[in-house]
Design an enzyme around this catalytic site. Structure first.
Site, PDB file in Angstrom:
ATOM      1  N   LYS A   1       0.852  -1.183   0.000  1.00 28.52           N
ATOM      2  CA  LYS A   1       0.000   0.000   0.000  1.00 28.52           C
ATOM      3  C   LYS A   1       0.882   1.224   0.000  1.00 28.52           C
ATOM      4  O   LYS A   1       2.026   1.178   0.457  1.00 28.52           O
ATOM      5  CB  LYS A   1      -0.880   0.035   1.264  1.00 28.52           C
ATOM      6  CG  LYS A   1      -2.128   0.864   1.075  1.00 28.52           C
ATOM      7  CD  LYS A   1      -3.219   0.031   0.419  1.00 28.52           C
ATOM      8  CE  LYS A   1      -4.520   0.763   0.272  1.00 28.52           C
ATOM      9  NZ  LYS A   1      -5.607  -0.196  -0.028  1.00 28.52           N
TER      10      LYS A   1
ATOM     11  N   ASP B   1      -6.836   4.201  -4.670  1.00 28.76           N
ATOM     12  CA  ASP B   1      -7.457   3.969  -3.365  1.00 28.76           C
ATOM     13  C   ASP B   1      -8.153   5.287  -3.004  1.00 28.76           C
ATOM     14  O   ASP B   1      -8.523   6.039  -3.908  1.00 28.76           O
ATOM     15  CB  ASP B   1      -6.390   3.545  -2.342  1.00 28.76           C
ATOM     16  CG  ASP B   1      -7.006   2.896  -1.105  1.00 28.76           C
ATOM     17  OD1 ASP B   1      -7.473   1.753  -1.189  1.00 28.76           O
ATOM     18  OD2 ASP B   1      -7.043   3.550  -0.038  1.00 28.76           O
TER      19      ASP B   1
HETATM   20  N1  GLU Z   1      -7.284   0.015  -3.307  1.00 28.39           N
HETATM   21  C1  GLU Z   1      -7.994  -1.181  -3.633  1.00 28.39           C
HETATM   22  C2  GLU Z   1      -8.048  -2.102  -2.433  1.00 28.39           C
HETATM   23  O1  GLU Z   1      -7.927  -1.690  -1.318  1.00 28.39           O
HETATM   24  C3  GLU Z   1      -7.491  -1.845  -4.897  1.00 28.39           C
HETATM   25  C4  GLU Z   1      -6.059  -2.283  -4.901  1.00 28.39           C
HETATM   26  C5  GLU Z   1      -5.578  -2.815  -6.249  1.00 28.39           C
HETATM   27  O2  GLU Z   1      -6.369  -2.912  -7.167  1.00 28.39           O
HETATM   28  O3  GLU Z   1      -4.392  -3.109  -6.317  1.00 28.39           O
HETATM   29  O4  GLU Z   1      -8.293  -3.276  -2.568  1.00 28.39           O
END
Ligand code: GLU
Length: 420
Positions: free
Chosen positions: A109, A149
Site C-alpha cells: 500500500k 485507493d
Molecule cells: N485500493 C484497492 C483495495 O484496497 C485496490 C487495490 C488494487 O487494485 O491493487 O483493494
C-alpha cells in the site's frame, strides 16, 4: 470519525487479527513474527511546486508487506490523516485479500499525507509525478503494482504510468492498474470493487434467507465503492437504498432513494446532503439505522465496541478497508449479525486489477462480459470458501477469511524456505 475511532492504531488491529488466526491454526512464534512484520517500507519527503510559485514538502510512503505469493499489489491513498502505521495495516490487509481470492500477489500500500480536496489539478499532477519518481526504484510490473485507493483515480494512475514509462524510455502499462481504458486499463475495473461487493452480498443473502428484492440498504461513504455497490444492488437485485453519506453528512429516506439520482446530486453539489425528499442524518446515525444491509464504504475504525451494540443490520458488507475493530467483530458475531469482511467484500477491485495486469502483460484485452463473468466466479468461489471455513470452525467470517488467506501465505513461505 469519533475520538475513539481516530485514536485506534490500525496496524495494532492488523497484528491483533494475525494473532487471532495464528492461535486458531497453531502457528509457531517465528512464523507469527514473520506475518506481523512488513517486509519493505519506504518513506519519501519531496518538494512540490504549488500554483502560487511556493514549494511545499510532502511525505509519502510505500509499504510492501509480504511478497511470498508474488509481486506486491495495492492502492495509493491521498489523505491528510495518512500515517505509516495506517499504510502498514492496509498493506497487510492487501496481503490477506489477494490470498483469500487466490490471485498471485503479495500485498502493498502507499499513501501521501496531503489534502487533495484543496489542491488544483496541476498541483496534484506534480505531487503524483514526483511521488511516482521517488518510489520508482521499488515499483514495476514484476515487483509492486500500485492502483487507486481513497482520493486517487484513473487519472492519478495515468500520471504514474507516464512518469515511470518516461524514466524507462518505453511504455510500461503493467506498472499500475486502474488506468484509463485507452492506456491499457481494463473494462469493468472502475466499478469492480462495488460490483464484487454486490456479488458477495447476494451470495450471503441466499445463505441467510434474506431476500434482496426490497431489502433495505444503508451506505456509509457514497464514493466509488459505495455508489457503485448501491447502483448494482438497486438495478440488479431490486434492493432499496434508504441511507447514504459522505464526509459532509448523510441522508435518510425509508421509502428508498434512486442511487443514480443520488449520484447526480452528489456530482452537482459535491455531497449527498440535501438530496430531495430525504432527511439529514450524521455518519454515526447512519451506522445505527435499522436496515437489512449496512455497507461501510468509507475509512477504518467505524464500528467499535461503543456502537457495535447499536448496529441494526442483518448483514454488514465492508466495502471499506478496516471499518470494524476486533472487539466489535466479537459483539456483532454474538448478536448474530453476519459480517462480510473487507478482505472478501472489497476484493473485487484487486481481482479486476489482476485481470488488467494480465491483459497488459499479454497485450490482449477482454470484453466487459468476460471481465464480469470471471469476477463473479472469483467472488462466488471465495465467498463459498470463507463460508465453509466459518461453519467448520464455528468462527465469524473475518476469522474464516484470515484462516484461508493467512494459511496460503504461510504455505508459500514454508515452501520457499527461509533465505539463506
Ligand atoms: N485500493 C484497492 C483495495 O484496497 C485496490 C487495490 C488494487 O487494485 O491493487 O483493494
Amino acid at each position: 470519525m469519533s475520538n475513539e475511532a481516530t485514536s485506534v492504531n490500525p496496524f495494532e488491529t492488523a497484528k491483533q487479527q494475525v494473532d487471532i488466526v495464528a492461535d486458531l491454526i497453531g502457528l509457531d512464534p517465528g512464523m507469527r513474527s514473520v506475518l506481523k512484520a512488513p517486509k519493505r517500507e519506504l518513506t519519501v519527503n519531496f518538494p512540490v511546486r504549488m500554483d502560487d510559485g511556493s514549494y511545499r514538502v510532502y511525505t509519502g510512503y510505500r509499504v510492501q508487506y509480504n511478497m511470498a505469493r508474488g509481486p506486491t499489489k495495492g492502492g495509493i491513498r491521498y489523505h491528510p490523516q495518512v500515517t505509516l502505521d495506517e499504510v502498514r495495516a492496509l498493506a497487510a490487509w492487501m496481503t490477506w485479500k489477494c490470498s483469500v481470492v487466490n490471485i498471485p500477489y503479495g500485498g502493498a500500500k502507499g499513501g501521501i499525507i496531503c489534502d487533495p480536496k484543496h489542491m488544483s489539478k496541476g498541483e496534484l499532477e506534480r505531487l503524483t509525478r514526483r511521488y511516482a519518481s521517488e518510489i520508482g526504484p521499488i515499483i514495476g510490473p514484476e515487483m509492486d503494482i500500485p492502483a487507486p485507493d481513497v482520493y486517487t483515480d484513473s487519472q492519478t494512475m495515468a500520471w504514474i504510468m507516464d512518469t515511470y514509462s518516461m524514466q524507462k524510455g518505453y511504455s510500461v502499462p503493467g506498472v499500475v492498474t486502474g488506468k484509463p481504458i485507452s492506456l491499457g486499463g481494463s473494462e469493468g475495473r472502475g466499478e469492480a470493487t462495488g460490483r464484487g461487493c454486490a456479488y458477495v452480498i447476494r451470495e450471503a443473502a441466499k445463505y441467510s434467507g434474506l431476500h434482496m428484492k426490497g431489502a433495505t440498504v444503508a451506505v456509509q461513504g457514497f464514493g466509488n465503492a459505495g455508489s457503485v455497490a448501491s447502483k448494482i444492488l438497486f438495478d440488479e437485485q431490486g434492493a432499496k437504498i434508504i441511507a447514504a453519506s459522505d464526509t459532509k453528512g448523510g441522508v435518510l429516506n425509508p421509502e428508498g432513494m434512486n442511487p443514480h439520482a443520488l449520484e447526480d446530486h452528489k456530482q452537482k453539489t459535491g455531497s449527498v446532503v440535501g438530496f430531495p425528499g430525504a432527511k439529514p442524518i450524521t455518519n454515526e446515525q447512519l451506522l445505527e439505522t435499522p436496515c437489512d444491509v449496512l455497507i461501510p464504504a468509507a475509512l477504518e475504525n467505524q464500528i467499535t465496541r461503543k456502537n457495535a451494540d447499536k448496529i441494526q443490520a442483518k448483514l454488514v458488507a465492508e466495502a471499506a478497508n478496516g471499518p470494524t475493530l476486533p472487539e466489535a467483530d466479537k459483539i456483532l458475531f454474538e448478536r448474530g449479525i453476519t459480517v462480510l469482511p473487507d478482505v472478501l467484500a472489497n476484493a473485487g477491485g484487486v481481482t479486476v486489477s489482476y485481470f488488467e495486469w494480465a491483459q497488459d502483460i499479454q497485450g490482449f484485452f477482454w470484453s466487459l462480459e468476460e471481465v464480469n463473468r470471471r469476477l463473479e466466479q472469483v467472488m462466488v468461489r471465495s465467498y463459498e470458501d470463507v463460508h465453509r471455513i466459518a461453519k467448520e470452525k464455528k468462527v465469524h467470517n473475518r476469522t474464516a477469511a484470515y484462516v484461508l488467506g493467512v494459511q496460503r501465505v504461510v504455505d508459500a513461505i514454508r515452501l520457499r524456505g527461509i533465505y539463506p
